[in-house]
Design a protein around this motif. Structure first.
Motif, mmCIF file in Angstrom:
data_model
loop_
_atom_site.group_PDB
_atom_site.id
_atom_site.type_symbol
_atom_site.label_atom_id
_atom_site.label_comp_id
_atom_site.label_asym_id
_atom_site.label_seq_id
_atom_site.Cartn_x
_atom_site.Cartn_y
_atom_site.Cartn_z
ATOM 1 N N THR A 13 -22.553 -27.045 44.763
ATOM 2 C CA THR A 13 -23.409 -26.010 44.187
ATOM 3 C C THR A 13 -22.583 -24.907 43.531
ATOM 4 O O THR A 13 -22.919 -24.429 42.447
ATOM 5 N N ASP A 14 -21.470 -24.522 44.155
ATOM 6 C CA ASP A 14 -20.640 -23.461 43.581
ATOM 7 C C ASP A 14 -20.073 -23.893 42.229
ATOM 8 O O ASP A 14 -20.081 -23.125 41.259
ATOM 9 N N SER A 15 -19.563 -25.119 42.150
ATOM 10 C CA SER A 15 -18.956 -25.593 40.897
ATOM 11 C C SER A 15 -19.961 -25.633 39.749
ATOM 12 O O SER A 15 -19.614 -25.338 38.605
ATOM 13 N N VAL A 71 -13.670 -23.488 36.666
ATOM 14 C CA VAL A 71 -14.131 -22.670 37.785
ATOM 15 C C VAL A 71 -14.023 -23.474 39.080
ATOM 16 O O VAL A 71 -14.087 -24.703 39.069
ATOM 17 N N ASP A 72 -13.798 -22.776 40.171
ATOM 18 C CA ASP A 72 -13.829 -23.353 41.526
ATOM 19 C C ASP A 72 -12.721 -24.376 41.803
ATOM 20 O O ASP A 72 -12.815 -25.116 42.762
ATOM 21 N N HIS A 73 -11.685 -24.430 40.979
ATOM 22 C CA HIS A 73 -10.532 -25.300 41.263
ATOM 23 C C HIS A 73 -9.413 -25.030 40.262
ATOM 24 O O HIS A 73 -9.657 -24.499 39.170
ATOM 25 N N ASP A 93 -11.437 -18.768 40.311
ATOM 26 C CA ASP A 93 -11.390 -19.633 41.487
ATOM 27 C C ASP A 93 -11.292 -18.818 42.771
ATOM 28 O O ASP A 93 -11.079 -17.608 42.754
ATOM 29 N N HIS A 94 -11.441 -19.543 43.887
ATOM 30 C CA HIS A 94 -11.253 -18.916 45.198
ATOM 31 C C HIS A 94 -10.500 -19.853 46.152
ATOM 32 O O HIS A 94 -10.671 -19.766 47.357
ATOM 33 N N HIS A 95 -9.690 -20.747 45.578
ATOM 34 C CA HIS A 95 -8.868 -21.653 46.393
ATOM 35 C C HIS A 95 -7.396 -21.288 46.236
ATOM 36 O O HIS A 95 -7.057 -20.441 45.418
ATOM 37 N N LYS A 96 -6.575 -22.004 46.982
ATOM 38 C CA LYS A 96 -5.135 -21.854 46.752
ATOM 39 C C LYS A 96 -4.831 -22.242 45.305
ATOM 40 O O LYS A 96 -5.553 -23.039 44.707
ATOM 41 N N CYS A 115 -16.276 -17.882 48.013
ATOM 42 C CA CYS A 115 -17.063 -18.551 46.976
ATOM 43 C C CYS A 115 -16.706 -18.013 45.590
ATOM 44 O O CYS A 115 -16.447 -16.817 45.430
ATOM 45 N N THR A 116 -16.738 -18.891 44.584
ATOM 46 C CA THR A 116 -16.536 -18.438 43.207
ATOM 47 C C THR A 116 -17.622 -17.435 42.817
ATOM 48 O O THR A 116 -17.379 -16.511 42.043
ATOM 49 N N GLY A 117 -18.835 -17.615 43.377
ATOM 50 C CA GLY A 117 -19.931 -16.689 43.098
ATOM 51 C C GLY A 117 -19.566 -15.244 43.416
ATOM 52 O O GLY A 117 -19.980 -14.318 42.708
ATOM 53 N N SER A 146 -24.157 -21.492 50.182
ATOM 54 C CA SER A 146 -23.696 -22.875 50.333
ATOM 55 C C SER A 146 -22.232 -22.933 50.758
ATOM 56 O O SER A 146 -21.881 -23.570 51.758
ATOM 57 N N ASP A 147 -21.369 -22.264 50.009
ATOM 58 C CA ASP A 147 -19.923 -22.341 50.283
ATOM 59 C C ASP A 147 -19.567 -21.734 51.642
ATOM 60 O O ASP A 147 -18.667 -22.228 52.318
ATOM 61 N N THR A 148 -20.242 -20.663 52.032
ATOM 62 C CA THR A 148 -19.903 -20.019 53.317
ATOM 63 C C THR A 148 -20.722 -20.599 54.467
ATOM 64 O O THR A 148 -20.595 -20.132 55.601
HETATM 65 MG MG MG Z 1 -16.358 -22.931 45.874
#
Ligand code: MG
Ligand code: MG
Ligand code: MG
Length: 307
Positions: A13-15, A71-73, A93-96, A115-117, A146-148
């Motif tokens: 959903t985030d992507s 986004v998201d990666h 993004d919100h990952h490493k 979350c990217t949101g 969703s992400d959290t």
């Molecule tokens: Mg995400």
């Protein structure tokens, strides 16, 4: 020339919603941006798009000769095909930080949040100073829920909660937890779905010290939902592993009990013990408190693989 905005493969959903929210923001800034998805929508994302009145973004898995944003990666394995044959303009993004590089300077914004949101909430509000349309706010809020995993995940931060509260107001959603529970139930829909589709519904491949490692996750309101599917899932995981992977993991995450039953097929079962301090007995191992692939699976596994 259009600029395509894409989330990762096996979109969650985030992507999908972040691609839409970034495309909407870019349009406000005068850019001809097009939101894309890199695969089929999961039932939760379908529900979210329907609720807030959006169509599915266009399917695009190759960016040869195109301008694009991610986004998201930022991992090559999750990125569109031929990512290096197009022009990457931005990563949000919100990952490493992953292994994608560019020859030119780009807009790069990553925050250690759930979350990217949440990152996008900050970009809309503080960086570009634009009002968030109510329906876009609904998408961003849904992504955070969703992400959290309804704020229960180890990845959840105070920024995520604050952004969700603010976005719920903008979206006109009185009871965001009730909406989150409705989403969680949609996400739990597994009946009648082929084992392979379930494994790849929320799935990522990683390179861990030269080993190909796949990790799928099913977030479920109860593990009873997969009770009679376990053998079929396991058999399919064996096929996925045989396609050139060192290890394949499927996280069966119980979002109510807050833990993960980990299905594992690996050339080296000792990585499980090294990573989690428990022995793999039979096909699965219960990991209490583990809900996040990003924060509680990937780092200990990378360490166990010697990364
Ligand atoms: Mg995400
Ligand atoms: Mg994601
Ligand atoms: Mg997730």
């Amino acid at each position: 020339m259009a600029v395509y905005v894409l989330g990762h493969k096996s979109p969650d959903t985030d992507s999908v919603t972040a691609a839409i929210a970034v495309a909407e923001l870019q349009k406000m800034l005068g850019v001809d941006a097009v939101a894309c998805r890199q695969g089929e929508l999961n039932p939760e994302t379908e529900l979210v798009l329907k609720k807030f009145g959006f169509d599915a973004p266009e399917l695009r898995t190759d960016v040869t000769g195109e301008k694009y944003m991610l986004v998201d990666h930022s991992d090559i394995k999750q990125a569109p095909d031929n990512w290096d044959k197009g022009e990457l303009l931005a990563i949000i993004d919100h990952h490493k930080v992953g292994d994608i590089t560019t020859p030119n300077p780009i807009f790069f914004c990553a925050m250690p949040v759930g979350c990217t949101g949440t990152v996008l909430y900050t970009l809309y509000k503080d960086v570009y100073k634009k009002d968030i349309p109510a329906n876009v706010a609904g998408l961003m809020l849904s992504a955070i829920l969703s992400d959290t995993v309804l704020f229960k995940s180890a990845t959840c931060t105070d920024e995520d909660k604050a952004a969700a509260e603010a976005l719920a107001k903008i979206a006109g959603l009185d009871d965001m937890m009730a909406w989150g529970m409705e989403m969680a139930k949609a996400k739990s829909a597994v009946e009648g779905v082929a084992p392979r589709d379930l494994i790849f519904r929320d799935y990522k491949d990683f390179n861990m010290s030269g080993n190909n490692v796949g990790i799928g996750q099913l977030e479920l309101v109860s593990l009873d939902l997969v009770a009679n599917m376990r053998d079929d899932l396991y058999a399919e995981l064996e096929k996925v592993k045989a396609e050139g992977r060192h290890s394949v993991f499927l996280m069966l995450t119980d979002i109510m009990k807050e833990g993960t039953d980990l299905m594992a097929i690996t050339d080296d079962p000792s990585v499980i013990e090294k990573a989690f301090g428990v022995k793999l007995e039979g096909k699965t191992v219960w990991l209490p408190g583990v809900m996040s692939r990003k924060k509680q699976m990937v780092p200990p596994l990378e360490k166990a693989f010697g990364g």
